[in-house]
Every structure is written in structure tokens, then in C-alpha cells.
Design an enzyme around this catalytic site. Sequence first.
Site, PDB file in Angstrom:
ATOM      1  N   GLY A 119      31.016  30.611  43.880  1.00 52.11           N
ATOM      2  CA  GLY A 119      30.937  30.955  45.399  1.00 52.11           C
ATOM      3  C   GLY A 119      29.448  31.493  45.733  1.00 52.11           C
ATOM      4  N   ASP A 143      37.440  35.319  35.677  1.00 49.22           N
ATOM      5  CA  ASP A 143      38.143  34.428  35.747  1.00 49.22           C
ATOM      6  C   ASP A 143      37.635  33.162  34.709  1.00 49.22           C
ATOM      7  OD1 ASP A 143      39.486  35.680  37.874  1.00 49.22           O
ATOM      8  OD2 ASP A 143      38.235  34.631  39.393  1.00 49.22           O
ATOM      9  N   GLY A 186      43.092  36.234  37.769  1.00 44.03           N
ATOM     10  CA  GLY A 186      42.452  35.004  37.156  1.00 44.03           C
ATOM     11  C   GLY A 186      42.386  34.148  38.499  1.00 44.03           C
ATOM     12  N   ARG A 279      60.550  45.458  34.434  1.00 41.49           N
ATOM     13  CA  ARG A 279      59.482  46.462  34.996  1.00 41.49           C
ATOM     14  C   ARG A 279      58.397  45.786  35.144  1.00 41.49           C
ATOM     15  NH1 ARG A 279      63.415  49.074  35.613  1.00 41.49           N
ATOM     16  NH2 ARG A 279      63.821  51.143  35.096  1.00 41.49           N
ATOM     17  N   GLN A 287      41.014  45.631  35.190  1.00 39.11           N
ATOM     18  CA  GLN A 287      40.283  44.641  34.517  1.00 39.11           C
ATOM     19  C   GLN A 287      38.660  44.419  34.861  1.00 39.11           C
ATOM     20  OE1 GLN A 287      43.843  42.008  35.728  1.00 39.11           O
ATOM     21  NE2 GLN A 287      43.230  41.097  33.955  1.00 39.11           N
TER      22      GLN A 287
END
Length: 361
Positions: A119, A143, A186, A279, A287
Site C-alpha cells: 500500500g 505479513d 497476517g 483457552r 509481534q
Amino acid sequence: MTAAKRIGILTSGGDCAGLNAVMRAAVHRAVLGYGWQVVGIKEGTHGLLQRPVQYQVLDLPAVDGNMMRLGGTILGTTNRGDPFAYPMGDGTVKDRADEIIGGYRELGLDALIGIGGDGSFAILRKLAAHGGMKLVGIPKTIDNDLGMTEVSVGFDTAVGVAVEALDRLQPTAASHARVMVLEVMGRDAGHIALSAGIAGGADVILIPEIRYSIEKIAAKIREVRATGRNFALVVVSEAVKTADGGEVKKVYQGGERRYGGIGDYISERIADATGAETRVTVLGHVQRGCPPSPHDRLVASAFGVHAVDLIAEGKFDRMVAWSNRGVIDVPIEEAIARYSCVDADGTLVKTARGLGISLGD
């Protein structure tokens, strides 16, 4: 040595580990290799919109010391505000491209290094064509979905954080006989989930490129139990859809909708289908905001050096890339046109299947 130049560098889009390492490398190459001056533009293209332009000189003292170890970006970044349709305070939009070009010229820049994803590159390339800016791109995205490069800055660190999370979840899962679901970032590609799931010993990996069924996931959980193991690890990419194809997103301030919540969805369905206690852990921006891994530092350094060399060679509208264990450069246009999602027939998918990991299909 080529004639003295003044080059700009900016970070655009979401942050990730390794951005500062890129800048450090570019400054070292520009200053030591060519005797050039480097200026860092603050807050991406927003810095070029301000008057006076917001920047800082990046000399060797500014980038040495702890620079390559720092997460995030010392320049700041933004992933909002298309300069060709910039949102104004009154709810309207305005074309502010000429203001950005004016900022570039006000700084007296001979070239610009843009560190971004698809982008950001689309916008920077449009600006460069509009105003005659000389642009070189460096790919960064956790990603790892940019085309024409095997790896982007930030991906390896994001995978490492996810693997560390799985390493920490495993003993608590075993202690309580639970199914632990880890939701990772991601966007629309499952590279982080797939790589981390394999490296972290997951039993189930769910990625947006492969459709799944809850029954297939439940069957894998039951299979694990049948071996005598009392726990299971599930990794799911944030962009995975519900079993019937619906998107799972959260609404944030201002009405913006972003991915988030698929981990809870999967956890509840597993509990219903198997009776297992489940859980959920959502890693989110953990990240992004951490020191870069050694591999990200190496790639960032190689990219920064090559980007400056491209400027010295007069090669613009190019993106540096990683291929066959080395740095190359490719047209930015081709890089952003070739979106790189997970190959459902690729090596890592085959590896996962070969290890007995369920992909839910």
C-alpha cells in the site's frame, strides 16, 4: 565517489522490527561510501506535509549505538491518509500531493528511500511519478506478502515471537489438559501462522488460503487424545474466516474495522465439538514491537546498503528484494502487482502435512 547528494528516508505503513536497522545501514553506506547526507522524514509522508517539514539529520552518531537493536522506527510512521484524497477535519478530502512534493523539494533531496509495504509503495510510486521524485523502495511487512521478494523486513521477528508464544503455551496446556488457541497477525496471508505453527509444534494450523471444517479440526484433537497426549496447540491467522465464510473483525474508534476475534470463534467451536477445555491467546502488536531477530538485522542491513547503491547507479522506481540468498532489485510496479500469499501446494504446506499437522481441510 559520486557527487555529494542529499537523500531522504522514511518509514510508512505499519511498524515492524528491523526498520531502524535498515536506516542504520543506509546511513552507513551513504556517509562512508559516498560522502552523502541523509535526512529522516518523520511520520512518513505526513512529515512532508508539515511546514516546516518535519525531519532530522541522520548522521553516524545518530544511528550508531543501540540503533539496530531497537524495535519500531525512530522516525515514526503512519498507515492513514492517502495524500491524493487526504481526510480533512470538516469531513471532506483534499488532494495534497503537491504539498508533499513541495516538502521533498524544500529539503533539497536528490532521492528518497521509502520503507514500506504494497500500500505504501503504491502511494509513494504515484507521488514520485506526479512530482518527479526519485524513489527506491525497501520491503517491510510482517505479513511477508509482497511479491518478487522471498522475505521482507519484520517477518522473521514476527514468526519468532509467535514460536516463543507456542513454547510458553505448551507447558501450561499440558499442565491443565487444555487446547491452546494462538491467534497471530497476517492480514490476508497465512505466512506467520504457517511458519510459526511448524516451528512451534502446532497440531492444527489455520490459514486464510485453505478452507477448513470444524469437524476436521475436532477429528485432529480427538486423534491427539487417542495417542495419550492431554493437550493440543492450534495456530490461527487473524484473516481466517468462519466455517461458513464470514469475516471476523472488531470495530475500533472512528468505526474502523480490523481483523480480530477468530481465535475466540475457533476456540468455542473446538470446545463445543470435543468437550475440551480451551483457552485463547491473541498476540497482536506484540509481534511488531520488539527487537529484530538476527536474520531481520542481516536482511535489513543488506537492503539498506543496496538501496543506497541503486541511487548511486541512477536506478529508480526499483525495490530491493531477497532472492537465492542474496539481494536483487526489481521494478516496484511488479512487486506490488504480484501479491504473495501462501502457496497451498508449496513446500511449507507439504511439510506441515508431512508432519501430521492438520490444516483443517
